[in-house]
Design a protein around this motif. Sequence first.
Motif, PDB file in Angstrom:
ATOM      1  N   ALA A   1      -1.006 -21.808 -33.798  1.00  0.00           N
ATOM      2  CA  ALA A   1      -0.813 -20.384 -33.540  1.00  0.00           C
ATOM      3  C   ALA A   1      -2.171 -19.695 -33.451  1.00  0.00           C
ATOM      4  O   ALA A   1      -3.208 -20.296 -33.710  1.00  0.00           O
ATOM      5  CB  ALA A   1       0.029 -19.760 -34.645  1.00  0.00           C
ATOM      6  N   LYS A   2      -2.093 -18.417 -33.123  1.00  0.00           N
ATOM      7  CA  LYS A   2      -3.308 -17.602 -33.097  1.00  0.00           C
ATOM      8  C   LYS A   2      -3.560 -16.938 -34.449  1.00  0.00           C
ATOM      9  O   LYS A   2      -4.632 -16.369 -34.681  1.00  0.00           O
ATOM     10  CB  LYS A   2      -3.195 -16.530 -32.013  1.00  0.00           C
ATOM     11  CG  LYS A   2      -3.507 -17.040 -30.610  1.00  0.00           C
ATOM     12  CD  LYS A   2      -4.990 -17.368 -30.471  1.00  0.00           C
ATOM     13  CE  LYS A   2      -5.378 -17.603 -29.017  1.00  0.00           C
ATOM     14  NZ  LYS A   2      -6.829 -17.800 -28.865  1.00  0.00           N
ATOM     15  N   ARG A   3      -2.555 -17.001 -35.324  1.00  0.00           N
ATOM     16  CA  ARG A   3      -2.690 -16.389 -36.639  1.00  0.00           C
ATOM     17  C   ARG A   3      -1.820 -17.137 -37.630  1.00  0.00           C
ATOM     18  O   ARG A   3      -0.945 -17.920 -37.234  1.00  0.00           O
ATOM     19  CB  ARG A   3      -2.290 -14.919 -36.579  1.00  0.00           C
ATOM     20  CG  ARG A   3      -0.856 -14.695 -36.194  1.00  0.00           C
ATOM     21  CD  ARG A   3      -0.578 -13.234 -35.900  1.00  0.00           C
ATOM     22  NE  ARG A   3      -1.284 -12.778 -34.695  1.00  0.00           N
ATOM     23  CZ  ARG A   3      -1.286 -11.536 -34.276  1.00  0.00           C
ATOM     24  NH1 ARG A   3      -0.665 -10.601 -34.947  1.00  0.00           N
ATOM     25  NH2 ARG A   3      -1.932 -11.213 -33.173  1.00  0.00           N
ATOM     26  N   ILE A   4      -2.016 -16.870 -38.900  1.00  0.00           N
ATOM     27  CA  ILE A   4      -1.172 -17.500 -39.911  1.00  0.00           C
ATOM     28  C   ILE A   4       0.234 -16.904 -39.863  1.00  0.00           C
ATOM     29  O   ILE A   4       0.410 -15.745 -39.487  1.00  0.00           O
ATOM     30  CB  ILE A   4      -1.770 -17.349 -41.325  1.00  0.00           C
ATOM     31  CG1 ILE A   4      -1.839 -15.877 -41.730  1.00  0.00           C
ATOM     32  CG2 ILE A   4      -3.152 -17.992 -41.395  1.00  0.00           C
ATOM     33  CD1 ILE A   4      -2.269 -15.669 -43.175  1.00  0.00           C
ATOM     34  N   GLY A   5       1.219 -17.714 -40.208  1.00  0.00           N
ATOM     35  CA  GLY A   5       2.587 -17.227 -40.222  1.00  0.00           C
ATOM     36  C   GLY A   5       3.528 -18.199 -39.555  1.00  0.00           C
ATOM     37  O   GLY A   5       3.173 -19.343 -39.235  1.00  0.00           O
TER      38      GLY A   5
ATOM     39  N   SER B   1     -10.524 -20.305 -32.510  1.00  0.00           N
ATOM     40  CA  SER B   1      -9.527 -19.255 -32.649  1.00  0.00           C
ATOM     41  C   SER B   1      -8.131 -19.717 -33.028  1.00  0.00           C
ATOM     42  O   SER B   1      -7.305 -18.876 -33.330  1.00  0.00           O
ATOM     43  CB  SER B   1      -9.429 -18.372 -31.396  1.00  0.00           C
ATOM     44  OG  SER B   1     -10.638 -17.717 -31.167  1.00  0.00           O
ATOM     45  N   TYR B   2      -7.888 -21.019 -33.007  1.00  0.00           N
ATOM     46  CA  TYR B   2      -6.534 -21.435 -33.351  1.00  0.00           C
ATOM     47  C   TYR B   2      -6.384 -21.673 -34.849  1.00  0.00           C
ATOM     48  O   TYR B   2      -7.324 -22.027 -35.550  1.00  0.00           O
ATOM     49  CB  TYR B   2      -6.127 -22.680 -32.581  1.00  0.00           C
ATOM     50  CG  TYR B   2      -5.848 -22.390 -31.128  1.00  0.00           C
ATOM     51  CD1 TYR B   2      -6.670 -22.889 -30.123  1.00  0.00           C
ATOM     52  CD2 TYR B   2      -4.778 -21.580 -30.763  1.00  0.00           C
ATOM     53  CE1 TYR B   2      -6.422 -22.605 -28.790  1.00  0.00           C
ATOM     54  CE2 TYR B   2      -4.528 -21.281 -29.437  1.00  0.00           C
ATOM     55  CZ  TYR B   2      -5.355 -21.798 -28.454  1.00  0.00           C
ATOM     56  OH  TYR B   2      -5.110 -21.500 -27.138  1.00  0.00           O
ATOM     57  N   VAL B   3      -5.156 -21.481 -35.290  1.00  0.00           N
ATOM     58  CA  VAL B   3      -4.771 -21.698 -36.684  1.00  0.00           C
ATOM     59  C   VAL B   3      -3.666 -22.738 -36.702  1.00  0.00           C
ATOM     60  O   VAL B   3      -2.742 -22.693 -35.880  1.00  0.00           O
ATOM     61  CB  VAL B   3      -4.259 -20.388 -37.328  1.00  0.00           C
ATOM     62  CG1 VAL B   3      -3.837 -20.641 -38.772  1.00  0.00           C
ATOM     63  CG2 VAL B   3      -5.324 -19.307 -37.274  1.00  0.00           C
ATOM     64  N   TRP B   4      -3.769 -23.649 -37.637  1.00  0.00           N
ATOM     65  CA  TRP B   4      -2.819 -24.749 -37.732  1.00  0.00           C
ATOM     66  C   TRP B   4      -2.007 -24.554 -39.009  1.00  0.00           C
ATOM     67  O   TRP B   4      -2.533 -24.611 -40.111  1.00  0.00           O
ATOM     68  CB  TRP B   4      -3.576 -26.065 -37.708  1.00  0.00           C
ATOM     69  CG  TRP B   4      -4.436 -26.149 -36.479  1.00  0.00           C
ATOM     70  CD1 TRP B   4      -5.723 -25.713 -36.346  1.00  0.00           C
ATOM     71  CD2 TRP B   4      -4.042 -26.636 -35.195  1.00  0.00           C
ATOM     72  NE1 TRP B   4      -6.155 -25.920 -35.058  1.00  0.00           N
ATOM     73  CE2 TRP B   4      -5.147 -26.487 -34.327  1.00  0.00           C
ATOM     74  CE3 TRP B   4      -2.876 -27.204 -34.692  1.00  0.00           C
ATOM     75  CZ2 TRP B   4      -5.112 -26.876 -32.991  1.00  0.00           C
ATOM     76  CZ3 TRP B   4      -2.843 -27.595 -33.361  1.00  0.00           C
ATOM     77  CH2 TRP B   4      -3.946 -27.432 -32.521  1.00  0.00           C
ATOM     78  N   ASN B   5      -0.732 -24.290 -38.807  1.00  0.00           N
ATOM     79  CA  ASN B   5       0.142 -23.897 -39.904  1.00  0.00           C
ATOM     80  C   ASN B   5       1.097 -25.009 -40.317  1.00  0.00           C
ATOM     81  O   ASN B   5       1.480 -25.857 -39.497  1.00  0.00           O
ATOM     82  CB  ASN B   5       1.006 -22.702 -39.475  1.00  0.00           C
ATOM     83  CG  ASN B   5       0.222 -21.434 -39.278  1.00  0.00           C
ATOM     84  OD1 ASN B   5      -0.096 -20.729 -40.226  1.00  0.00           O
ATOM     85  ND2 ASN B   5      -0.087 -21.126 -38.028  1.00  0.00           N
TER      86      ASN B   5
ATOM     87  N   GLY C   1       4.620 -26.492 -31.577  1.00  0.00           N
ATOM     88  CA  GLY C   1       5.039 -27.013 -32.867  1.00  0.00           C
ATOM     89  C   GLY C   1       5.569 -28.418 -32.764  1.00  0.00           C
ATOM     90  O   GLY C   1       5.971 -28.858 -31.674  1.00  0.00           O
ATOM     91  N   GLY C   2       5.544 -29.135 -33.879  1.00  0.00           N
ATOM     92  CA  GLY C   2       6.134 -30.454 -33.917  1.00  0.00           C
ATOM     93  C   GLY C   2       7.646 -30.362 -33.979  1.00  0.00           C
ATOM     94  O   GLY C   2       8.212 -29.270 -34.108  1.00  0.00           O
ATOM     95  N   GLN C   3       8.286 -31.504 -33.896  1.00  0.00           N
ATOM     96  CA  GLN C   3       9.747 -31.524 -33.918  1.00  0.00           C
ATOM     97  C   GLN C   3      10.295 -31.370 -35.331  1.00  0.00           C
ATOM     98  O   GLN C   3      11.491 -31.124 -35.516  1.00  0.00           O
ATOM     99  CB  GLN C   3      10.262 -32.825 -33.314  1.00  0.00           C
ATOM    100  CG  GLN C   3       9.850 -34.080 -34.075  1.00  0.00           C
ATOM    101  CD  GLN C   3      10.322 -35.353 -33.382  1.00  0.00           C
ATOM    102  OE1 GLN C   3      10.758 -35.318 -32.245  1.00  0.00           O
ATOM    103  NE2 GLN C   3      10.206 -36.470 -34.080  1.00  0.00           N
TER     104      GLN C   3
END
Length: 120
Positions: free
Chosen positions: A100-104, A33-37, A110-112
Amino acid sequence: QVQLQESGPGLVQPSQTLSLTCTVSGGSIATTSYVWNWIRQPPGKGLEWMGAITYSGITYYGPSHGSRTSISRDTSKNQFTLQLRSVTPEDTAVYFCTRAKRIGIEYDYGGQGTQVTVSL
């Protein structure tokens, strides 16, 4: 605690390909379920979504840069990578990888961020 860390060159020449890697710890990028943006913030501007890869490996790209963007992953290393081709000075920005749970641009981890400058 999930941690993300961006890595890559801080300086890229115009017309070259920018390549950034996000190394994730504390959780698997294949977790359901996770999204990596990938998002970025040019100087003096807001956050811009570049693209994403889902837990199952499906990729999505932003409309502004999709034709120049590729996102891939290496589940054995728990990493995902952004490639942006034919860069120009307008691609100068701080680049972030996020979960995130979705794209965007919204995210829970988050990274630094890493500064990338496109210049000769």
